[in-house]
Design a protein around this motif. Structure first.
Motif, short mmCIF file in Angstrom:
data_model
loop_
_atom_site.label_atom_id
_atom_site.label_comp_id
_atom_site.label_asym_id
_atom_site.label_seq_id
_atom_site.Cartn_x
_atom_site.Cartn_y
_atom_site.Cartn_z
N GLU A 274 0.83 -1.21 0.00
CA GLU A 274 0.00 0.00 0.00
C GLU A 274 0.86 1.26 0.00
N ASP A 275 1.97 1.23 0.76
CA ASP A 275 2.87 2.39 0.76
C ASP A 275 3.50 2.59 -0.61
N TRP A 279 2.95 5.83 -3.20
CA TRP A 279 4.12 6.67 -3.48
C TRP A 279 4.59 6.60 -4.92
N TYR A 280 4.48 5.46 -5.58
CA TYR A 280 5.14 5.30 -6.87
C TYR A 280 4.22 4.90 -8.02
N ASP A 281 2.95 4.62 -7.74
CA ASP A 281 2.00 4.26 -8.78
C ASP A 281 1.34 5.52 -9.32
N CYS A 298 14.66 0.89 -6.24
CA CYS A 298 15.45 1.51 -5.17
C CYS A 298 14.82 1.23 -3.81
N PHE A 299 13.50 1.34 -3.73
CA PHE A 299 12.83 1.08 -2.46
C PHE A 299 13.01 -0.38 -2.03
N THR A 308 11.92 -1.09 8.84
CA THR A 308 11.32 0.17 9.31
C THR A 308 11.27 1.23 8.20
N LEU A 309 11.82 0.92 7.02
CA LEU A 309 11.94 1.93 5.97
C LEU A 309 10.57 2.31 5.41
#
Length: 564
Positions: A274-275, A279-281, A298-299, A308-309
């Motif tokens: 979901e994050d 963020w990237y979609d 990269c993520f 925790t990132l």
């Protein structure tokens, strides 16, 4: 139990063979080869934003088509299911492959030298032509000239055409020509003031290579912008343009949702879906929603080792984001209102101009909207009138790009304020002297003249951080003040701490975003937090004798500032 050994992530790797040979994770885009070979034009131009896999796809095409290729690179990939196509095309063509990405310099002379070096490098890769039993001595002499660091204008213009002619003679087959990042030299030339000579150089190079070249089977070019009106492709009536608006090849640049889910699950980080999506979609290419591959890779590379990132911006580091700054500098009240809507997650309707020259990019604010769309800062939400596909409903694609807009707006607002240094000094001094009423009045004045964040903006943190960043930049204008953000102090992290060594005064500023009718209460909550968390502790430890504590609450262009 031994840990599962997973494939490496290809951060920054654009070479298809390297990815396959060195066991990197690869998202299979090989059906692009099938679709291209079944639908190719003489010259095919793919336009996509930065970091969406253009260079990797070009490397993949070369690895598949070039005589002497390694068929094992494609073992287990989708294109292997097309046995007839593989039999007909795999390893059957001489290939010329160049990238103009590096042809970027401060002067035309330097850029031209880089263009020559690009030709030299490809000629060295094809050095076997010097030993060709088919080529005549004069052919080899012609080829040897292309290895030299000095080329005349005419030799440089004809270089790609001559390479293709020599390869066709050697193999008895026409050539596939791949030109990656064709528009980078033009962008850099426009930026550095040598645009006209660079246009002439690229035009002459392309005219010779792409127009009436009997040694050419077909060509593929990639770039960010479509620049047909520059006369770069003068007289070229066999050009097929495949942009982000076209359905053909829409899924081959960028990662689809299914591909991202599969990657996250492979690395055991499916709980981040979901994050990653928020963020990237959000990009819409043709009929497909896609993610930015660079961001996802990269993520994943960091997140697989750090549970925790949280997602952060990677794409912004690959660009100067100049186009947003130009929009801000040219903005009217109507434009600022449109930007507020975009940041709030809403959409606007604009006419997209698909064929702009670099001279025209910033000639009008309407052109800037088109550049924002083609370079990936905005994306399509719908096409209101199918009969006019240039009219599009546009929106910011995701949280990453929203953050880029917000940071650029903050910087621009701070620059606007710094153009009146005396007013800015008075504003900062109001905090130093405890004049909360004046600070509130002046901060409200700054907000009234700039761009705000609406209540509907996605994510409460975005709104508070936006005003935090703006205020931080204003206070940092006082070079003899020590201004820190989110500094650990007491039992937490204060939003902004200021130390004024000249009179040993310390400031604690805690910001909140609240509803317009809740600003007073939000200020009180901020002041209570300052006391409960002992945010002033570090200031006392640093020797500040007078400490002023402020609760600040914002809502769009309104603010309240209270001092304890």
């Amino acid at each position: 139990m031994c840990p599962i050994e997973r494939k490496k992530l290809p951060v920054g790797i654009e070479n298809f063979a390297e990815i396959r040979q060195e066991n990197f994770y690869y998202v299979d885009k090989t059906y692009m080869i099938r679709d291209l070979l079944k639908n190719w034009a003489k010259v095919n131009l793919f336009t996509r934003p930065r970091r969406f896999g253009k260079s990797l796809n070009m490397s993949m095409l070369r690895a598949f088509l070039e005589i002497g290729c390694d068929p094992q690179l494609f073992d287990g990939l989708a294109i292997g299911e097309e046995s007839d196509l593989c039999e007909t095309y795999m390893g059957k063509f001489p290939v010329i492959s160049i990238s103009l990405k590096s042809v970027a310099a401060a002067t035309f002379a330097e850029a031209r030298a880089l263009a020559v070096r690009t030709i030299n490098e490809e000629a060295r890769r094809l050095r076997f032509l010097l030993d060709s039993p088919v080529l005549a001595p004069e052919d080899k002499e012609l080829f040897a000239a292309l290895l030299q660091p000095e080329l005349s204008d005419s030799a440089l213009s004809r270089s790609l055409r001559e390479l293709s002619e020599l390869l066709r003679k050697h193999y008895g087959k026409p050539v596939v020509l791949l030109i990656d990042e064709y528009d980078v030299p033009l962008a850099k030339a426009h930026e550095n003031g040598y645009y006209d000579p660079m246009v002439h150089l690229i035009r002459s190079l392309f005219e010779q290579a792409l127009k009436t070249n009997n040694s050419l089977h077909f060509a593929v070019l990639t770039g960010c912008l479509r620049i047909t009106r520059e006369s770069i492709f003068t007289g070229l009536n066999n050009l097929k343009i495949l942009s982000i608006s076209d359905v053909q090849f829409d899924e081959y640049f960028g990662f689809t949702d299914a591909e991202v889910r599969e990657m996250l699950d492979y690395y055991g980080i499916g709980d981040s879906y979901e994050d990653v999506r928020s963020w990237y979609d959000g990009y819409r290419f043709g009929n497909v929603n896609v993610y930015c591959p660079w961001d996802v890779i990269c993520f994943c590379d960091k997140r697989k080792d750090d549970p925790t990132l949280f997602p952060e911006s990677y794409w912004s580091n690959t660009s100067s984001n100049e186009v947003i700054r130009r929009l801000l500098e040219m903005s009217t009240a109507a434009t600022r209102n449109e930007m507020e809507k975009l940041i709030a997650g809403e959409s606007i309707v604009k006419e997209i101009h698909g064929e702009l020259t670099y001279r025209e990019l910033y000639q009008s604010i309407e052109n800037v909207w088109s550049v924002l769309f083609t370079t990936g800062y905005l994306t399509t939400r719908s096409v209101p009138n199918p009969r006019n596909r240039n009219i599009r409903e546009l929106a910011i694609p995701n949280e990453e790009i929203r953050g880029i807009f917000l940071s650029q707006i903050q910087g621009w607002m701070q620059e606007v304020a710094r153009k009146e240094p005396e007013e800015l000094r008075r504003f900062c001094e109001a905090f130093a002297t405890g004049d909360a009423a004046l600070a509130e009045k002046m901060f409200s004045g700054y907000l009234a003249k700039t761009i705000s964040v609406r209540d509907t903006a996605a994510g409460e943190g975005w709104k508070e951080n936006f005003y935090h960043g703006f205020l931080l930049g204003l206070l940092s204008s006082q070079t003899d003040w020590l201004v820190t953000s989110n500094r650990e102090t007491g039992e937490g992290y204060a939003d902004i701490l200021v130390e004024i060594p000249s009179d040993k005064t310390g400031l604690v500023l805690e910001l909140k975003y609240a509803g317009k009718d809740q600003l007073e209460a939000a200020c009180r909550r901020a002041l209570e937090q300052v006391e409960e968390k002992e945010y002033a502790a570090q200031l006392r430890e640093d020797g500040m004798e007078t400490i002023r504590k402020y609760g600040i609450a914002c809502n769009r262009k309104h603010c309240r500032i209270q001092m304890e």
